[in-house]
Design a protein around this motif. Sequence first.
Motif, mmCIF file in Angstrom:
data_model
loop_
_atom_site.group_PDB
_atom_site.id
_atom_site.type_symbol
_atom_site.label_atom_id
_atom_site.label_comp_id
_atom_site.label_asym_id
_atom_site.label_seq_id
_atom_site.Cartn_x
_atom_site.Cartn_y
_atom_site.Cartn_z
ATOM 1 N N LEU A 340 19.716 73.941 -117.489
ATOM 2 C CA LEU A 340 18.928 75.202 -117.321
ATOM 3 C C LEU A 340 17.893 74.983 -116.223
ATOM 4 O O LEU A 340 17.486 75.932 -115.701
ATOM 5 C CB LEU A 340 18.221 75.772 -118.542
ATOM 6 C CG LEU A 340 19.381 76.125 -119.790
ATOM 7 C CD1 LEU A 340 18.571 76.282 -121.135
ATOM 8 C CD2 LEU A 340 20.241 77.260 -119.286
ATOM 9 N N LEU A 341 17.177 74.046 -116.050
ATOM 10 C CA LEU A 341 16.081 73.817 -115.184
ATOM 11 C C LEU A 341 16.661 73.630 -113.867
ATOM 12 O O LEU A 341 15.688 73.572 -112.867
ATOM 13 C CB LEU A 341 15.308 72.457 -115.609
ATOM 14 C CG LEU A 341 14.655 72.816 -117.094
ATOM 15 C CD1 LEU A 341 13.933 71.408 -117.477
ATOM 16 C CD2 LEU A 341 13.340 73.633 -116.904
ATOM 17 N N ARG A 342 17.758 73.303 -113.497
ATOM 18 C CA ARG A 342 18.295 73.110 -112.199
ATOM 19 C C ARG A 342 17.978 74.101 -111.146
ATOM 20 O O ARG A 342 18.451 75.164 -111.472
ATOM 21 C CB ARG A 342 19.720 72.521 -112.115
ATOM 22 C CG ARG A 342 19.961 71.164 -112.600
ATOM 23 C CD ARG A 342 21.322 70.935 -112.712
ATOM 24 N NE ARG A 342 21.676 69.483 -113.121
ATOM 25 C CZ ARG A 342 22.865 69.196 -113.220
ATOM 26 N NH1 ARG A 342 23.970 69.900 -113.199
ATOM 27 N NH2 ARG A 342 23.406 67.965 -113.518
ATOM 28 N N VAL A 343 17.463 73.862 -110.019
ATOM 29 C CA VAL A 343 16.962 74.948 -109.223
ATOM 30 C C VAL A 343 17.969 74.647 -107.962
ATOM 31 O O VAL A 343 18.116 73.600 -107.349
ATOM 32 C CB VAL A 343 15.429 74.833 -108.565
ATOM 33 C CG1 VAL A 343 15.171 75.671 -107.582
ATOM 34 C CG2 VAL A 343 14.604 74.788 -109.912
ATOM 35 N N GLY A 344 18.537 75.724 -107.368
ATOM 36 C CA GLY A 344 19.409 75.713 -106.235
ATOM 37 C C GLY A 344 20.555 74.851 -106.281
ATOM 38 O O GLY A 344 21.005 74.491 -107.500
ATOM 39 N N HIS A 345 20.939 74.409 -105.116
ATOM 40 C CA HIS A 345 22.133 73.774 -104.889
ATOM 41 C C HIS A 345 21.687 72.240 -105.086
ATOM 42 O O HIS A 345 20.703 71.862 -104.841
ATOM 43 C CB HIS A 345 23.015 73.895 -103.629
ATOM 44 C CG HIS A 345 23.396 75.211 -103.772
ATOM 45 N ND1 HIS A 345 24.607 75.681 -104.545
ATOM 46 C CD2 HIS A 345 22.945 76.106 -102.659
ATOM 47 C CE1 HIS A 345 24.648 77.217 -104.229
ATOM 48 N NE2 HIS A 345 23.971 77.428 -103.246
ATOM 49 N N SER A 346 22.704 71.515 -105.581
ATOM 50 C CA SER A 346 22.612 69.814 -105.658
ATOM 51 C C SER A 346 22.340 69.413 -104.128
ATOM 52 O O SER A 346 23.119 70.004 -103.188
ATOM 53 C CB SER A 346 23.489 69.332 -106.200
ATOM 54 O OG SER A 346 24.371 68.583 -105.423
#
Length: 499
Positions: A340-346
């Motif tokens: 849930l904490l991932r921001v944007g694209h990898s």
Amino acid sequence: MLLTHEQAILNAERALNKLVKKHTRAGYKPQWHFSAKRGWINDPNGLIFFKGYYHLFYQFNPYKPIWGAMHWGHAISRDLINWEHLPIALAPSEVYDNYEKGGCFSGCAVDDNGILTLLYTGVAYNQGKIVQSQCLALSEDGIHFEKYEGNPVIAGPPESGSDAFRDPKVWLHENIWYMVIGTSKDGLGKALLYKSLDLKKWEYINVLCESRGEFGSMWECPDFFELNGKHVLTFSPVGVGYRKAVYLVGDMDYKTGRFHYQSIGEIDWGFDYYAPQTMLDNKGRRIIIAWANSCDWMPWWKGYSPAISEGWCGSLSFPREVKLCTDGKLQFIPVEEYKLLRVGHSKKVKAKVYGETEVSLPASGELCFEMFLEVDVSISKANKIEIGLKVASSKKTLVICDLGKADLILNRNNSDGWSTGENRCPLEVSSEKIIRLHIFVDRSYIEIYTDNYRTVISGNVYAGDCATGSYLKVYGGDAYIEGFSYILKPIPHSRLAQT
Ligand code: FRU
């Protein structure tokens, strides 16, 4: 002066607010690893999923960012990511009959027919001697706790224990409550087993399991649980250098009260992982959380960390799910909610790494990120993979896969000017073609997972709030790397009140 529990909590809350007002900088603070608003924290306590919330209590000194005056801090969460701070749950108060003047030490929580019940160690001093006894506190609303008037419920150790007699962990088995307590006898650590029908009257059974020397002189914070038909005992042994959080997997015989183990492992091989505790959640997951710091008796501890200049010290490890492998070893997998904490694209990396040239890794310049790397070493005789995490300009923390020696290494000798030392542990996959690493960096805490999450090594790095990048290098040959990284976003400060 005699203090009621309520007064003691009010005083503590006031002291904490003063610390919060006084210290506004939080450059070292991890973002999604739990820490208190300010003050000192050590062991996680009373982990429980109760009426729709994860409850997290913790050893807490709200007066100063150093160990002392042990209270129980309290926070709740619906997702193990966003935590809401609640009022302090326990404060040492019962000075009149002297059972916990020295603090409310570690313990656990159980749901007793809708009453959230804490079991903890009360520490008192009697004629120069430390007295550790086991106590109860109860709550109907899950926020305000009253101490049981019949405390302590276990006044002192049995013959097979000693004055070091603490950290109760309780579970229900076939309608009987069982408790495991850590102790020490004749220089050997032990876990003692008790039983009760009502949590108030306890009967000593016997020694559940003990050290023969290999597991230290005292077992702190034991935990015991069932996992896929086997039983697991975890504890933190005192005085065994690198061993800070051990697990034993085996079988429990409730008739004899003895636990027989077949496999042994380290929960985390890092510098800063101590006193873990587990809970079972509503999804059936066994989740483990530890104190993400180390103790002053550990060789690399050089006094309190630089974080005390910001009015806090200590954080907790990110929750990991415990799973049993077919060979009796355990896996520790970060709970998936962190995604849930991932921001944007990898950001991706795919490159050939020629011997000893640095390849820049995708999370360069970030302070909070995850990075997943697969290093294919089959094309040549590469014998060492070095990953440099530059979390502050000109300083770097090294993660090294020494394929020749089959070791994983975390080296902090040039990390921040404060941390020192190198931790080494066996790397099971060192003879395989592809080495997989999953790395998490959250400002002052770094966690490295490998061997399909069977090996974890983690530690603090107090580098401050700038990052200049990270790189990968191979020695002795070439390699292909492939991987991705995500920035992991900070949690809104209003929620965590962490600033
Ligand atoms: C482990 C420990 C426990 C004790 C608590 C006191 O870190 O020493 O054994 O209950 O901390 O804060």
